[in-house]
Design a protein around this motif. Structure first.
Motif, mmCIF file in Angstrom:
data_model
loop_
_atom_site.group_PDB
_atom_site.id
_atom_site.type_symbol
_atom_site.label_atom_id
_atom_site.label_comp_id
_atom_site.label_asym_id
_atom_site.label_seq_id
_atom_site.Cartn_x
_atom_site.Cartn_y
_atom_site.Cartn_z
ATOM 1 N N THR A 50 0.905 -1.323 -0.058
ATOM 2 C CA THR A 50 -0.190 0.015 -0.221
ATOM 3 C C THR A 50 0.811 1.148 0.012
ATOM 4 N N VAL A 51 1.826 1.383 0.788
ATOM 5 C CA VAL A 51 2.779 2.466 0.771
ATOM 6 C C VAL A 51 3.416 2.648 -0.541
ATOM 7 N N GLU A 52 4.245 1.840 -0.948
ATOM 8 C CA GLU A 52 4.377 1.915 -2.314
ATOM 9 C C GLU A 52 3.595 2.027 -3.534
ATOM 10 N N SER A 53 2.433 1.786 -3.314
ATOM 11 C CA SER A 53 1.600 2.071 -4.472
ATOM 12 C C SER A 53 1.123 3.536 -4.369
ATOM 13 N N LEU A 54 0.547 3.949 -3.286
ATOM 14 C CA LEU A 54 0.417 5.429 -2.903
ATOM 15 C C LEU A 54 1.517 6.345 -3.165
ATOM 16 N N VAL A 55 2.671 6.203 -2.856
ATOM 17 C CA VAL A 55 3.762 6.790 -2.868
ATOM 18 C C VAL A 55 4.192 7.076 -4.188
ATOM 19 N N PHE A 88 -7.302 10.144 10.665
ATOM 20 C CA PHE A 88 -6.851 8.823 10.449
ATOM 21 C C PHE A 88 -7.792 8.182 9.548
ATOM 22 N N LEU A 89 -7.424 7.693 8.175
ATOM 23 C CA LEU A 89 -8.286 6.851 7.534
ATOM 24 C C LEU A 89 -7.594 5.168 7.665
ATOM 25 N N ILE A 90 -8.384 4.567 8.102
ATOM 26 C CA ILE A 90 -7.879 3.237 8.227
ATOM 27 C C ILE A 90 -8.421 2.116 7.071
ATOM 28 N N ALA A 91 -7.413 1.383 6.564
ATOM 29 C CA ALA A 91 -7.668 0.658 5.485
ATOM 30 C C ALA A 91 -7.831 -0.784 6.124
ATOM 31 N N CYS A 92 -9.065 -1.336 6.145
ATOM 32 C CA CYS A 92 -9.311 -2.465 6.760
ATOM 33 C C CYS A 92 -10.297 -3.231 6.064
ATOM 34 N N ASP A 93 -10.123 -4.466 5.646
ATOM 35 C CA ASP A 93 -10.884 -5.351 4.884
ATOM 36 C C ASP A 93 -11.630 -6.312 5.593
ATOM 37 N N VAL A 94 -11.677 -6.560 6.970
ATOM 38 C CA VAL A 94 -12.092 -7.651 7.457
ATOM 39 C C VAL A 94 -13.342 -6.803 8.490
ATOM 40 N N ASP A 95 -14.256 -7.488 8.999
ATOM 41 C CA ASP A 95 -15.462 -6.799 9.704
ATOM 42 C C ASP A 95 -15.469 -7.507 11.147
ATOM 43 N N ASN A 96 -14.203 -8.062 11.586
ATOM 44 C CA ASN A 96 -14.244 -8.987 12.916
ATOM 45 C C ASN A 96 -14.879 -7.877 13.896
ATOM 46 N N PRO A 97 -15.698 -8.023 15.054
ATOM 47 C CA PRO A 97 -15.679 -7.320 16.045
ATOM 48 C C PRO A 97 -14.391 -7.342 17.177
ATOM 49 N N PHE A 98 -14.539 -6.383 18.071
ATOM 50 C CA PHE A 98 -13.183 -6.497 18.871
ATOM 51 C C PHE A 98 -13.018 -7.944 19.636
ATOM 52 N N LEU A 129 -13.000 3.494 9.538
ATOM 53 C CA LEU A 129 -12.634 2.699 8.751
ATOM 54 C C LEU A 129 -13.023 2.461 7.530
ATOM 55 N N ALA A 130 -12.278 2.174 6.459
ATOM 56 C CA ALA A 130 -12.921 2.003 5.171
ATOM 57 C C ALA A 130 -12.092 0.637 4.307
ATOM 58 N N PRO A 131 -12.813 0.058 3.264
ATOM 59 C CA PRO A 131 -12.056 -0.841 2.587
ATOM 60 C C PRO A 131 -10.827 -0.350 2.076
ATOM 61 N N GLY A 132 -9.871 -1.166 2.182
ATOM 62 C CA GLY A 132 -8.370 -0.769 1.648
ATOM 63 C C GLY A 132 -8.409 -0.184 0.286
ATOM 64 N N ILE A 133 -8.914 -1.159 -0.559
ATOM 65 C CA ILE A 133 -9.106 -1.045 -1.875
ATOM 66 C C ILE A 133 -9.605 0.394 -2.462
ATOM 67 N N ASP A 134 -10.714 0.559 -2.021
ATOM 68 C CA ASP A 134 -11.406 1.842 -2.111
ATOM 69 C C ASP A 134 -10.381 3.124 -1.634
ATOM 70 N N ILE A 135 -9.943 3.246 -0.561
ATOM 71 C CA ILE A 135 -9.053 4.384 -0.298
ATOM 72 C C ILE A 135 -8.045 4.458 -1.515
ATOM 73 N N VAL A 136 -7.185 3.295 -1.747
ATOM 74 C CA VAL A 136 -5.994 3.333 -2.766
ATOM 75 C C VAL A 136 -6.845 3.938 -4.052
ATOM 76 N N LEU A 137 -7.794 3.286 -4.616
ATOM 77 C CA LEU A 137 -8.253 3.650 -6.156
ATOM 78 C C LEU A 137 -8.784 5.059 -6.117
ATOM 79 N N GLU A 138 -9.252 5.687 -4.883
ATOM 80 C CA GLU A 138 -9.557 7.096 -4.823
ATOM 81 C C GLU A 138 -8.398 8.092 -4.659
ATOM 82 N N LYS A 139 -7.170 7.699 -4.021
ATOM 83 C CA LYS A 139 -6.195 8.421 -3.981
ATOM 84 C C LYS A 139 -5.133 8.536 -5.083
ATOM 85 N N VAL A 140 -5.346 7.352 -6.142
ATOM 86 C CA VAL A 140 -4.471 7.368 -7.073
ATOM 87 C C VAL A 140 -5.298 7.774 -8.441
#
Length: 383
Positions: free
Chosen positions: A48-53, A187-197, A264-275
């Motif tokens: 993710t870091v590499e892609s967004l940078v 803080f925008l958190i790239a998170c692709d699971v829905d597990n509770p605490f 919290l948001a799906p990681g791929i949605d965050i990345v695709l929007e930013k690039v």
């Protein structure tokens, strides 16, 4: 011919950037004058870091941090072109950083992740994207918060130590010494699971064993998360116990939401929007996507399906490439991937196939053959 290449890394083999280069070579072997737009992507985990940078002309920062067992290591984070800091918690607090025989989520800490955030704040960053996959920890982000100036106290108002084992001991939360600039940060958190605490689908029960927890440890860690959530609710008035994604990365998702007001948001949605992938797809003839293995998880919304979803807004054909293709990958057809291919040309061991030089050759040659067929069809049907 305009082709957009937006492919996730083949983890342990080729990065998203490397794959883009190999695919472009394959295309240009057939369409020399073709326009190839390469957009490095990831889904919030490794890469993710590499892609967004790379996708925003940003820069990398390398620094000393503490690993999950508080040993000094080098870790990297990124600063995007717009000044947003991109942090993969696995860089400082990931499972691969700990030898299998030393893995113990009762002891491991996210302290190093907090050090990365602190350094970015000191460099002027106020907006953060944090990818939280691949953790070695189950401390609910307590270590991260300790590095940011929070103190967690037991019933005697003494500071607790680090690791998942301290969660049940925490009775008081002291934020007097927290970094003041945290209140200005987003803080925008790239998170692709829905597990509770906590609970049967919580952080400890679902992920604890792979981090080295015994059955007894799993019970203790789950109790710790339950107790800590009660302390958070009592002290801060925030209930994260059933929040979807709160259990990600050993409870780090919940810690980021409760203490740093993370979203919290799906990681791929965050990345695709930013690039800005959607903009790059305008007038494209084909889109190439994929990842190391296409399977049922891909169809559930991983990076290739995220790319396909954008492509379908413009009715662009989508081609998937992968090292391995499982039978259930056929489900990706329903999610917008029109055709997919394994890059493996002949019987070969996984170890051999993952060697970068071999994978690169396979990707280039298979891309060339795909576009050779496209050119044949183009000539035939244009008559």
């Amino acid at each position: 011919m305009k082709v957009v290449v937006a492919i996730d890394s083949f983890k342990g083999s080729l990065s998203s950037y490397d794959l883009g280069e190999a695919i472009e070579k394959g295309i240009r072997n057939i369409y020399l004058e073709g326009e190839v737009i390469k957009v490095p992507i990831a889904d919030g985990g490794e890469g993710t870091v590499e892609s967004l940078v790379q996708g925003t002309n940003g820069e990398f920062v390398v620094m000393d941090v503490h690993n999950p067992l508080m040993k000094k290591i080098k870790a990297t984070y990124g600063v995007m072109g717009d000044g947003t800091a991109v942090i993969e918690m696995a860089e400082a607090s990931g499972l691969p950083l700990i030898p299998k025989e030393e893995r113990d989520p009762m002891k491991t800490t996210t302290y190093g992740t907090g050090e990365l955030i602190k350094d970015a704040i000191e460099k002027g960053c106020r907006n953060f994207i944090v990818g939280i996959g691949g953790s070695a920890t189950n401390d609910a982000g307590v270590g991260m918060l300790q590095a940011l100036g929070y103190n967690f106290l037991d019933e005697n108002k003494e500071k607790v130590g680090k690791g998942g084992e301290v969660l049940s001991k925490i009775r008081y939360i002291d934020d007097k010494n927290k970094i003041k600039e945290l209140d200005q940060c987003n803080f925008l958190i790239a998170c692709d699971v829905d597990n509770p605490f906590y609970g049967e689908r919580g952080a400890a029960e679902v992920y604890g064993r792979q981090k080295g927890a015994t059955e007894e440890m799993v019970k203790l860690l789950d109790k710790g998360l339950r107790d800590f959530s009660k302390t958070i609710e009592k002290t801060m008035g925030i209930d994260i116990s059933n929040l979807k994604g709160a259990g990600a990365a050993g409870g780090l998702g919940g810690g980021l939401v409760a203490f740093l007001n993370g979203k919290l948001a799906p990681g791929i949605d965050i990345v695709l929007e930013k690039v800005n992938l959607e903009k790059e797809m305008i007038d494209a003839d084909f889109v190439i996507t994929g990842e190391g293995r296409l399977d049922f998880q891909t169809a559930m919304g991983k990076a290739p399906v995220g790319v396909a979803k954008v492509a379908k807004k413009f009715d662009i054909p989508v081609i998937g490439l992968a090292g391995g293709v499982a039978d259930e990958a056929i489900e990706t057809h329903k999610k917008g991937i029109d055709s997919f291919f394994s890059i493996i040309n002949y019987p070969i061991t996984l170890e051999e196939a993952m060697k970068p030089e071999i994978a690169r050759k396979f990707v280039e040659k298979n891309t060339e053959e795909i576009f050779r067929l496209i050119k044949v069809c183009e000539k035939k049907f244009s008559k």
